[in-house]
Motif scaffolding. Structure first.
Motif, PDB file in Angstrom:
ATOM      1  N   LYS A  92      -6.254   9.268   8.644  1.00 44.51           N
ATOM      2  CA  LYS A  92      -6.025   7.991   9.331  1.00 44.51           C
ATOM      3  C   LYS A  92      -7.124   6.991   8.984  1.00 44.51           C
ATOM      4  O   LYS A  92      -6.848   5.818   8.713  1.00 44.51           O
ATOM      5  CB  LYS A  92      -5.978   8.188  10.852  1.00 44.51           C
ATOM      6  N   GLU A  93      -8.368   7.439   9.000  1.00 42.64           N
ATOM      7  CA  GLU A  93      -9.487   6.562   8.642  1.00 42.64           C
ATOM      8  C   GLU A  93      -9.369   6.084   7.200  1.00 42.64           C
ATOM      9  O   GLU A  93      -9.574   4.905   6.909  1.00 42.64           O
ATOM     10  CB  GLU A  93     -10.823   7.283   8.825  1.00 42.64           C
ATOM     11  N   ALA A  94      -9.060   7.000   6.295  1.00 43.75           N
ATOM     12  CA  ALA A  94      -8.919   6.647   4.880  1.00 43.75           C
ATOM     13  C   ALA A  94      -7.774   5.662   4.682  1.00 43.75           C
ATOM     14  O   ALA A  94      -7.879   4.727   3.879  1.00 43.75           O
ATOM     15  CB  ALA A  94      -8.713   7.903   4.036  1.00 43.75           C
ATOM     16  N   TYR A  95      -6.683   5.846   5.418  1.00 44.82           N
ATOM     17  CA  TYR A  95      -5.566   4.907   5.325  1.00 44.82           C
ATOM     18  C   TYR A  95      -5.979   3.533   5.842  1.00 44.82           C
ATOM     19  O   TYR A  95      -5.558   2.504   5.307  1.00 44.82           O
ATOM     20  CB  TYR A  95      -4.341   5.407   6.097  1.00 44.82           C
ATOM     21  N   GLY A  96      -6.811   3.493   6.874  1.00 43.43           N
ATOM     22  CA  GLY A  96      -7.315   2.213   7.386  1.00 43.43           C
ATOM     23  C   GLY A  96      -8.097   1.455   6.318  1.00 43.43           C
ATOM     24  O   GLY A  96      -7.906   0.246   6.131  1.00 43.43           O
ATOM     25  N   VAL A  97      -8.956   2.166   5.596  1.00 44.03           N
ATOM     26  CA  VAL A  97      -9.735   1.560   4.512  1.00 44.03           C
ATOM     27  C   VAL A  97      -8.788   1.073   3.410  1.00 44.03           C
ATOM     28  O   VAL A  97      -8.913  -0.046   2.905  1.00 44.03           O
ATOM     29  CB  VAL A  97     -10.773   2.566   3.954  1.00 44.03           C
ATOM     30  N   TYR A  98      -7.839   1.911   3.046  1.00 48.20           N
ATOM     31  CA  TYR A  98      -6.861   1.580   2.005  1.00 48.20           C
ATOM     32  C   TYR A  98      -6.075   0.326   2.391  1.00 48.20           C
ATOM     33  O   TYR A  98      -5.921  -0.603   1.590  1.00 48.20           O
ATOM     34  CB  TYR A  98      -5.924   2.776   1.795  1.00 48.20           C
ATOM     35  N   MET A  99      -5.578   0.272   3.625  1.00 49.64           N
ATOM     36  CA  MET A  99      -4.756  -0.865   4.053  1.00 49.64           C
ATOM     37  C   MET A  99      -5.577  -2.153   4.087  1.00 49.64           C
ATOM     38  O   MET A  99      -5.072  -3.223   3.741  1.00 49.64           O
ATOM     39  CB  MET A  99      -4.105  -0.580   5.396  1.00 49.64           C
ATOM     40  N   MET A 152      -9.866  12.177  -5.693  1.00 48.32           N
ATOM     41  CA  MET A 152     -11.138  12.846  -5.424  1.00 48.32           C
ATOM     42  C   MET A 152     -12.210  12.271  -6.356  1.00 48.32           C
ATOM     43  O   MET A 152     -12.463  12.808  -7.432  1.00 48.32           O
ATOM     44  CB  MET A 152     -11.006  14.360  -5.614  1.00 48.32           C
ATOM     45  N   PRO A 153     -12.861  11.159  -5.941  1.00 51.37           N
ATOM     46  CA  PRO A 153     -13.863  10.526  -6.796  1.00 51.37           C
ATOM     47  C   PRO A 153     -15.239  11.200  -6.754  1.00 51.37           C
ATOM     48  O   PRO A 153     -16.116  10.857  -7.538  1.00 51.37           O
ATOM     49  CB  PRO A 153     -13.943   9.106  -6.240  1.00 51.37           C
ATOM     50  N   LYS A 154     -15.415  12.131  -5.847  1.00 51.94           N
ATOM     51  CA  LYS A 154     -16.701  12.824  -5.695  1.00 51.94           C
ATOM     52  C   LYS A 154     -16.471  14.328  -5.803  1.00 51.94           C
ATOM     53  O   LYS A 154     -15.349  14.801  -5.668  1.00 51.94           O
ATOM     54  CB  LYS A 154     -17.313  12.488  -4.337  1.00 51.94           C
ATOM     55  N   PRO A 155     -17.530  15.086  -6.014  1.00 48.41           N
ATOM     56  CA  PRO A 155     -17.370  16.548  -6.092  1.00 48.41           C
ATOM     57  C   PRO A 155     -16.745  17.122  -4.815  1.00 48.41           C
ATOM     58  O   PRO A 155     -16.970  16.625  -3.709  1.00 48.41           O
ATOM     59  CB  PRO A 155     -18.802  17.055  -6.273  1.00 48.41           C
ATOM     60  N   LEU A 156     -15.965  18.168  -4.998  1.00 49.11           N
ATOM     61  CA  LEU A 156     -15.264  18.834  -3.906  1.00 49.11           C
ATOM     62  C   LEU A 156     -16.225  19.248  -2.790  1.00 49.11           C
ATOM     63  O   LEU A 156     -17.273  19.843  -3.049  1.00 49.11           O
ATOM     64  CB  LEU A 156     -14.549  20.083  -4.439  1.00 49.11           C
ATOM     65  N   VAL A 157     -15.832  18.929  -1.557  1.00 46.96           N
ATOM     66  CA  VAL A 157     -16.570  19.369  -0.367  1.00 46.96           C
ATOM     67  C   VAL A 157     -15.556  20.095   0.518  1.00 46.96           C
ATOM     68  O   VAL A 157     -14.523  19.522   0.891  1.00 46.96           O
ATOM     69  CB  VAL A 157     -17.190  18.184   0.409  1.00 46.96           C
ATOM     70  N   VAL A 158     -15.859  21.341   0.839  1.00 44.93           N
ATOM     71  CA  VAL A 158     -14.969  22.169   1.655  1.00 44.93           C
ATOM     72  C   VAL A 158     -15.675  22.526   2.957  1.00 44.93           C
ATOM     73  O   VAL A 158     -16.845  22.901   2.950  1.00 44.93           O
ATOM     74  CB  VAL A 158     -14.577  23.462   0.900  1.00 44.93           C
ATOM     75  N   ASN A 159     -14.950  22.390   4.063  1.00 46.30           N
ATOM     76  CA  ASN A 159     -15.455  22.800   5.372  1.00 46.30           C
ATOM     77  C   ASN A 159     -14.410  23.737   5.970  1.00 46.30           C
ATOM     78  O   ASN A 159     -13.373  23.293   6.466  1.00 46.30           O
ATOM     79  CB  ASN A 159     -15.671  21.585   6.279  1.00 46.30           C
ATOM     80  N   LYS A 160     -14.693  25.030   5.924  1.00 47.98           N
ATOM     81  CA  LYS A 160     -13.722  26.021   6.386  1.00 47.98           C
ATOM     82  C   LYS A 160     -13.468  25.954   7.888  1.00 47.98           C
ATOM     83  O   LYS A 160     -12.497  26.515   8.376  1.00 47.98           O
ATOM     84  CB  LYS A 160     -14.168  27.423   5.985  1.00 47.98           C
ATOM     85  N   CYS A 198     -15.209  13.489   0.145  1.00 48.01           N
ATOM     86  CA  CYS A 198     -15.001  13.538  -1.304  1.00 48.01           C
ATOM     87  C   CYS A 198     -13.651  12.947  -1.714  1.00 48.01           C
ATOM     88  O   CYS A 198     -13.313  12.934  -2.893  1.00 48.01           O
ATOM     89  CB  CYS A 198     -15.140  14.969  -1.840  1.00 48.01           C
ATOM     90  N   LEU A 199     -12.887  12.451  -0.740  1.00 46.01           N
ATOM     91  CA  LEU A 199     -11.548  11.922  -1.005  1.00 46.01           C
ATOM     92  C   LEU A 199     -11.464  10.442  -0.676  1.00 46.01           C
ATOM     93  O   LEU A 199     -12.264   9.917   0.101  1.00 46.01           O
ATOM     94  CB  LEU A 199     -10.505  12.668  -0.165  1.00 46.01           C
ATOM     95  N   THR A 200     -10.461   9.807  -1.237  1.00 46.79           N
ATOM     96  CA  THR A 200     -10.160   8.417  -0.931  1.00 46.79           C
ATOM     97  C   THR A 200      -8.659   8.214  -1.139  1.00 46.79           C
ATOM     98  O   THR A 200      -8.012   9.040  -1.768  1.00 46.79           O
ATOM     99  CB  THR A 200     -10.971   7.463  -1.838  1.00 46.79           C
ATOM    100  N   ILE A 201      -8.130   7.136  -0.585  1.00 47.16           N
ATOM    101  CA  ILE A 201      -6.745   6.768  -0.844  1.00 47.16           C
ATOM    102  C   ILE A 201      -6.774   5.483  -1.656  1.00 47.16           C
ATOM    103  O   ILE A 201      -7.437   4.517  -1.276  1.00 47.16           O
ATOM    104  CB  ILE A 201      -5.935   6.575   0.453  1.00 47.16           C
ATOM    105  N   GLU A 202      -6.063   5.485  -2.762  1.00 49.59           N
ATOM    106  CA  GLU A 202      -6.035   4.327  -3.649  1.00 49.59           C
ATOM    107  C   GLU A 202      -4.607   3.843  -3.847  1.00 49.59           C
ATOM    108  O   GLU A 202      -3.651   4.541  -3.504  1.00 49.59           O
ATOM    109  CB  GLU A 202      -6.674   4.680  -5.000  1.00 49.59           C
ATOM    110  N   ALA A 203      -4.503   2.647  -4.419  1.00 47.85           N
ATOM    111  CA  ALA A 203      -3.210   1.990  -4.590  1.00 47.85           C
ATOM    112  C   ALA A 203      -2.352   2.683  -5.636  1.00 47.85           C
ATOM    113  O   ALA A 203      -2.748   2.816  -6.784  1.00 47.85           O
ATOM    114  CB  ALA A 203      -3.413   0.524  -4.969  1.00 47.85           C
TER     115      ALA A 203
END
Length: 161
Positions: A137-144, A117-125, A104-109
């Motif tokens: 790290k994966e999200a930063y890879g996409v962002y970069m 958080m462009p999508k509804p909240l998803v929680v995994n306890k 539900c998260l992304t890293i943007e400029a």
């Protein structure tokens, strides 16, 4: 007082705290006056189009959590404004940052990158801090990669000047 501040104050009161900001502005209030346990309240007027709200600066999050004993919690509040004032539809309760799924998260400029958080909240306890950081790290890879494409386009635009 604006709606956001009012919601922050009510959320803090619910947990026996006072919304007065925190050290380095990492949160809106502290749990048990412990400066290592900030809570960041994110409010959303469900009658407005809030497509991708900023959650926190990626760099600030990393710098905060790399310090021994530091934690970060969020409370996500959905509300609407009525003739009676602010009516809270629901809130997530305290959510440790490491339990928020990257689905539900992304890293943007913005600066060093801002977590949105462009999508509804998803929680995994059951998600651990390590798993959360692997997702970061994966999200930063996409962002970069997106930023590198932008830079390539700029280089192409200005190559003949």
């Amino acid at each position: 007082m604006d709606d956001y501040k009012r919601i922050e104050m009510e959320s803090a009161k619910k947990y026996g705290a006072v919304a007065k900001g925190t050290k380095k502005a990492i949160g809106d209030f502290l749990l048990n006056d412990d400066d290592k346990l900030p809570v960041n309240v994110k409010s959303n007027n469900i009658d407005k189009n809030n497509y991708s709200p900023n959650i926190i600066s990626a760099k600030r999050l990393i710098k905060w959590l790399e310090q021994d004993g530091h934690e970060l919690y969020f409370i996500f509040v959905n509300y609407r404004k009525t003739d009676k004032g602010i009516e809270v539809e629901n809130d997530s309760g305290l959510v440790p940052v490491e339990n928020i799924c990257w689905s539900c998260l992304t890293i943007e400029a913005q600066g060093w990158g801002v977590i949105q958080m462009p999508k509804p909240l998803v929680v995994n306890k059951k998600q651990t801090k390590k798993e959360f950081f692997n997702g970061l790290k994966e999200a930063y890879g996409v962002y970069m990669a997106k930023e590198a494409k932008k830079m390539d386009k700029i280089r192409e635009m200005i190559k003949d000047f």
